[in-house]
Design an enzyme around this catalytic site. Structure first.
Site, PDB file in Angstrom:
ATOM      1  N   HIS A   1     -17.464 -18.756  31.170  1.00 19.77           N
ATOM      2  CA  HIS A   1     -17.861 -19.327  29.875  1.00 19.77           C
ATOM      3  C   HIS A   1     -16.820 -20.331  29.390  1.00 19.77           C
ATOM      4  O   HIS A   1     -17.147 -21.466  29.043  1.00 19.77           O
ATOM      5  CB  HIS A   1     -18.025 -18.175  28.872  1.00 19.77           C
ATOM      6  N   GLU A   2     -15.556 -19.907  29.399  1.00 22.30           N
ATOM      7  CA  GLU A   2     -14.495 -20.796  28.931  1.00 22.30           C
ATOM      8  C   GLU A   2     -14.267 -21.955  29.902  1.00 22.30           C
ATOM      9  O   GLU A   2     -13.954 -23.079  29.489  1.00 22.30           O
ATOM     10  CB  GLU A   2     -13.198 -19.999  28.727  1.00 22.30           C
TER      11      GLU A   2
ATOM     12  N   HIS B   1     -16.736 -24.708  29.153  1.00 25.00           N
ATOM     13  CA  HIS B   1     -16.284 -25.540  28.032  1.00 25.00           C
ATOM     14  C   HIS B   1     -15.261 -26.579  28.521  1.00 25.00           C
ATOM     15  O   HIS B   1     -15.373 -27.773  28.224  1.00 25.00           O
ATOM     16  CB  HIS B   1     -15.616 -24.672  26.953  1.00 25.00           C
TER      17      HIS B   1
END
Length: 264
Positions: A58-59, A62
């Site tokens: 997820h990170e 980003h």
């Protein structure tokens, strides 16, 4: 923007992430084969490791999207190594979401990596950077539920089905919560570039509290009921029976008594 703007060591996968991935693989094998003496413990380790892997991805999503959007500083910050210890808010990004899974059984959205917004030009790029994280949870949920909606469960051990169902449930809850247009969450980051400067300034003082307000609202019975009704509807749409998610959640808490219906 090419990844040539980052050094090779800034993109090298962290040993910490590889270790977590190894735990996920080994415990997943143990759940599948029934090798572990305690299936609940194996499911707990497998789901927790897989959940942390999804938080890292997820990170990373980003950061990688920000890199292509113009922020070439993400490499030097360690965001491209998938190392959960490199995050700006390790507590919010990893520790708190893991605790909520263990204690509350929901996929709590984590804190975002720090992006230098001034390096990213264009509202669409800003929105995409924010959307990239929860879209990773959506993709993870689709992969976990694929055996269910493809009708490919023949040969899949019952314990592994339950583990996948619970892991998919965590991904769906995380995606839904993260897409809420609330300051402090990724959903607000998607719409924020399109708001007027005046409105953004009015909202800005409340941004640090949005995350905690959402958590507090989940304790309101009416809101909690509506939220989980939505989650249940999404899980059914993905072909996952409620009993599979229920048993996965119960087996995950191996320290509690397992209902007879969930015995494997």
């Amino acid at each position: 923007m090419s990844t040539a703007t980052t050094r090779s060591h800034e993109r090298r996968i962290s040993p910490v992430f590889l270790a977590i991935l190894a735990v996920m693989a080994v415990t997943g094998w143990a759940v599948w084969t029934g090798f572990a003496a305690s299936p609940g413990l194996a499911i707990f380790l497998f789901v927790t490791a897989a959940w942390i892997v999804s938080l890292c991805l997820h990170e990373y999503a980003h950061a990688r999207t920000a890199l292509h959007g113009g922020d070439i500083t993400v490499g030097a910050k360690g965001y491209l190594t998938l190392n959960p210890l490199a995050y700006t808010h390790a507590l919010l990004s990893v520790i708190l979401p893991v605790l909520f899974v263990i204690l509350g059984g929901i996929g709590l959205p984590g804190g975002a990596v720090f992006i230098e917004q001034g390096r990213v030009k264009g509202r669409w790029k800003h929105s995409l950077i924010s959307a990239a994280g929860p879209l990773t949870n959506v993709l993870f949920a689709i992969v976990c539920t694929a055996p269910f909606w493809l009708g490919a469960l023949d040969g899949v051990p019952l314990a592994f089905r339950y583990a996948l169902a619970f892991l998919a449930f965590l991904q769906v809850t995380a995606a839904l919560l993260n897409f809420l247009p609330v300051p402090g969450l990724d959903g607000y980051g998607v719409v924020e570039p399109w708001l007027s400067y005046r409105l953004k300034r009015q909202i800005e003082p409340y941004a640090p509290y949005g995350f905690f307000v959402v958590i507090a609202l989940l304790f309101v019975p009416a809101i909690n009921g509506a939220f989980f009704d939505t989650i249940d509807a999404l899980m059914r749409a993905l072909g996952v029976p409620e009993i599979s998610r229920y048993c996965g959640s119960n087996l995950y808490r191996f320290w509690q008594e397992t209902p007879e219906i969930c015995q494997v």
